[in-house]
Design an enzyme around this catalytic site. Structure first.
Site, PDB file in Angstrom:
ATOM      1  N   HIS A   1       0.858  -1.191   0.000  1.00  0.00           N
ATOM      2  CA  HIS A   1       0.000   0.000   0.000  1.00  0.00           C
ATOM      3  C   HIS A   1       0.892   1.238   0.000  1.00  0.00           C
ATOM      4  CE1 HIS A   1      -3.774   2.166   0.700  1.00  0.00           C
ATOM      5  NE2 HIS A   1      -3.113   2.921   1.565  1.00  0.00           N
TER       6      HIS A   1
ATOM      7  N   HIS B   1      -2.471   4.698  -3.285  1.00  0.00           N
ATOM      8  CA  HIS B   1      -3.574   5.454  -2.687  1.00  0.00           C
ATOM      9  C   HIS B   1      -3.246   6.935  -2.857  1.00  0.00           C
ATOM     10  CE1 HIS B   1      -5.714   6.620   1.371  1.00  0.00           C
ATOM     11  NE2 HIS B   1      -6.256   7.205   0.324  1.00  0.00           N
TER      12      HIS B   1
ATOM     13  N   MET C   1     -11.868   4.725   4.292  1.00  0.00           N
ATOM     14  CA  MET C   1     -10.934   5.248   5.291  1.00  0.00           C
ATOM     15  C   MET C   1     -11.566   5.089   6.672  1.00  0.00           C
ATOM     16  SD  MET C   1      -8.338   6.231   3.581  1.00  0.00           S
ATOM     17  CE  MET C   1      -7.419   6.787   5.013  1.00  0.00           C
TER      18      MET C   1
ATOM     19  N   GLY D   1      -0.279   8.272   9.582  1.00  0.00           N
ATOM     20  CA  GLY D   1      -0.363   6.923  10.131  1.00  0.00           C
ATOM     21  C   GLY D   1      -0.561   7.008  11.642  1.00  0.00           C
ATOM     22  N   GLY D   2      -0.849   5.877  12.245  1.00  0.00           N
ATOM     23  CA  GLY D   2      -0.881   5.798  13.703  1.00  0.00           C
ATOM     24  C   GLY D   2      -2.106   6.390  14.382  1.00  0.00           C
TER      25      GLY D   2
ATOM     26  N   ASP E   1      -8.672   1.164   5.552  1.00  0.00           N
ATOM     27  CA  ASP E   1      -7.371   1.810   5.736  1.00  0.00           C
ATOM     28  C   ASP E   1      -7.407   2.755   6.940  1.00  0.00           C
ATOM     29  OD1 ASP E   1      -4.896   3.015   5.433  1.00  0.00           O
ATOM     30  OD2 ASP E   1      -5.344   3.983   3.525  1.00  0.00           O
TER      31      ASP E   1
HETATM   32  C1  DX5 Z   1      -3.533   7.493   6.102  1.00  0.00           C
HETATM   33  C2  DX5 Z   1      -3.013   6.453   5.162  1.00  0.00           C
HETATM   34  C3  DX5 Z   1      -2.891   5.102   5.737  1.00  0.00           C
HETATM   35  C4  DX5 Z   1      -1.945   4.976   6.887  1.00  0.00           C
HETATM   36  C5  DX5 Z   1      -2.441   3.890   7.773  1.00  0.00           C
HETATM   37  O1  DX5 Z   1      -3.845   8.635   5.370  1.00  0.00           O
HETATM   38  O2  DX5 Z   1      -3.841   6.357   4.024  1.00  0.00           O
HETATM   39  O3  DX5 Z   1      -2.566   4.141   4.729  1.00  0.00           O
HETATM   40  O4  DX5 Z   1      -0.625   4.685   6.525  1.00  0.00           O
HETATM   41  O5  DX5 Z   1      -1.617   3.833   8.882  1.00  0.00           O
HETATM   42  P1  DX5 Z   1      -2.031   3.071  10.226  1.00  0.00           P
HETATM   43  O6  DX5 Z   1      -2.227   1.641   9.869  1.00  0.00           O
HETATM   44  O7  DX5 Z   1      -0.860   3.315  11.094  1.00  0.00           O
HETATM   45  O8  DX5 Z   1      -3.295   3.719  10.699  1.00  0.00           O
HETATM   46 ZN    ZN Z   2      -3.623   4.688   2.574  1.00  0.00          ZN
END
Ligand code: DX5
Ligand code: ZN
Length: 224
Positions: free
Chosen positions: A34, A68, A139, A146-147, A177
């Site tokens: 991804h 993405h 989403m 992330g996180g 995601d």
């Molecule tokens: C957020 C991204 C995600 C993100 C997910 O905008 O699209 O792909 O990396 O990260 P985690 O799994 O840490 O929530």
């Molecule tokens: Zn993503």
């Protein structure tokens, strides 16, 4: 029911050693890569573009790459990602003035296409383009980082999307995601997802294989 795919998000990978880190996570059992593209305009963060996607291919990564796009506008950058070796390209309908045209642009180049729905974006955008999508991505956090914690309302939305896909009878994957972890992936699978993005949960652990195996086990349990 489709095979469950685990898609580690490179957003949480070691960017200074990206090729090695992605190789490691694939060897640990991941199904697709991804690839989060952010432009500091559609979302308040800036990440990686087609050059990095191409660099992964040149490094020898052969697994499917799931791009993405969190960028606005969308169309200008699509051909560059196709040339760089993307297999799936998904985008946010709010970021494209002509959603149908963007989907066709992706498909016409032999790539698989998808729409991404933010937590507050209704699924209505799907109704007239169901025949032009290969992936629906929900989403479960607001895009950009992330996180973050999984937003629970996504479970109902997943069930809704699952129904729409099943009723269409089409071959469409349902991806989720944001905030996906070992302890919630079973509920997410039970709600109908078949493709699971996880960034911090996988790359933040020392043993990628242990986490991916635990995720698969929880999915299998939820499905049985
Ligand atoms: C957020 C991204 C995600 C993100 C997910 O905008 O699209 O792909 O990396 O990260 P985690 O799994 O840490 O929530
Ligand atoms: Zn993503």
């Amino acid at each position: 029911m489709k095979d469950a795919w685990i898609a580690p998000s490179v957003l949480s990978a070691d960017f200074a050693r990206l090729g090695e880190d992605v190789t490691r996570v694939l060897e640990a059992g991941a199904d697709l890569v991804h690839f989060d593209v952010m432009d500091n305009h559609y979302v308040p963060n800036l990440t990686i573009g087609p050059l990095v996607c191409e660099a992964l291919r040149k490094f020898g990564i052969q697994a499917p790459i799931d791009v993405h796009l969190m960028v606005k506008p969308v169309d200008r950058i699509v051909p560059d990602f196709i040339a760089a070796g993307a297999n799936y390209i998904t985008f946010h309908p709010e970021a494209s003035d002509h959603v149908d045209r963007t989907l066709q642009l992706i498909r016409d180049s032999g790539c698989r296409s998808g729409l991404v729905f933010n937590p507050a974006t209704p699924l209505g955008h799907l109704s007239h383009v169901m025949d032009k999508v290969d992936m629906v991505l929900l989403m479960s956090v607001n895009p950009g980082f992330g996180g973050q914690a999984f937003i629970d309302g996504t479970l109902d939305k997943l069930r809704h999307a699952r129904r729409l896909i099943d009723e269409s009878g089409r071959d469409i994957r349902l991806e989720v995601d944001g905030g996906v972890k070992v302890d919630n992936i079973g509920a997410i699978a039970a709600a109908g997802a078949d493709t699971f993005v996880a960034g911090s949960a996988i790359f933040g652990s020392k043993d990628y294989r242990a986490i991916i195996d635990a995720m698969r086990e929880a999915i299998d349990k939820a499905r049985s």
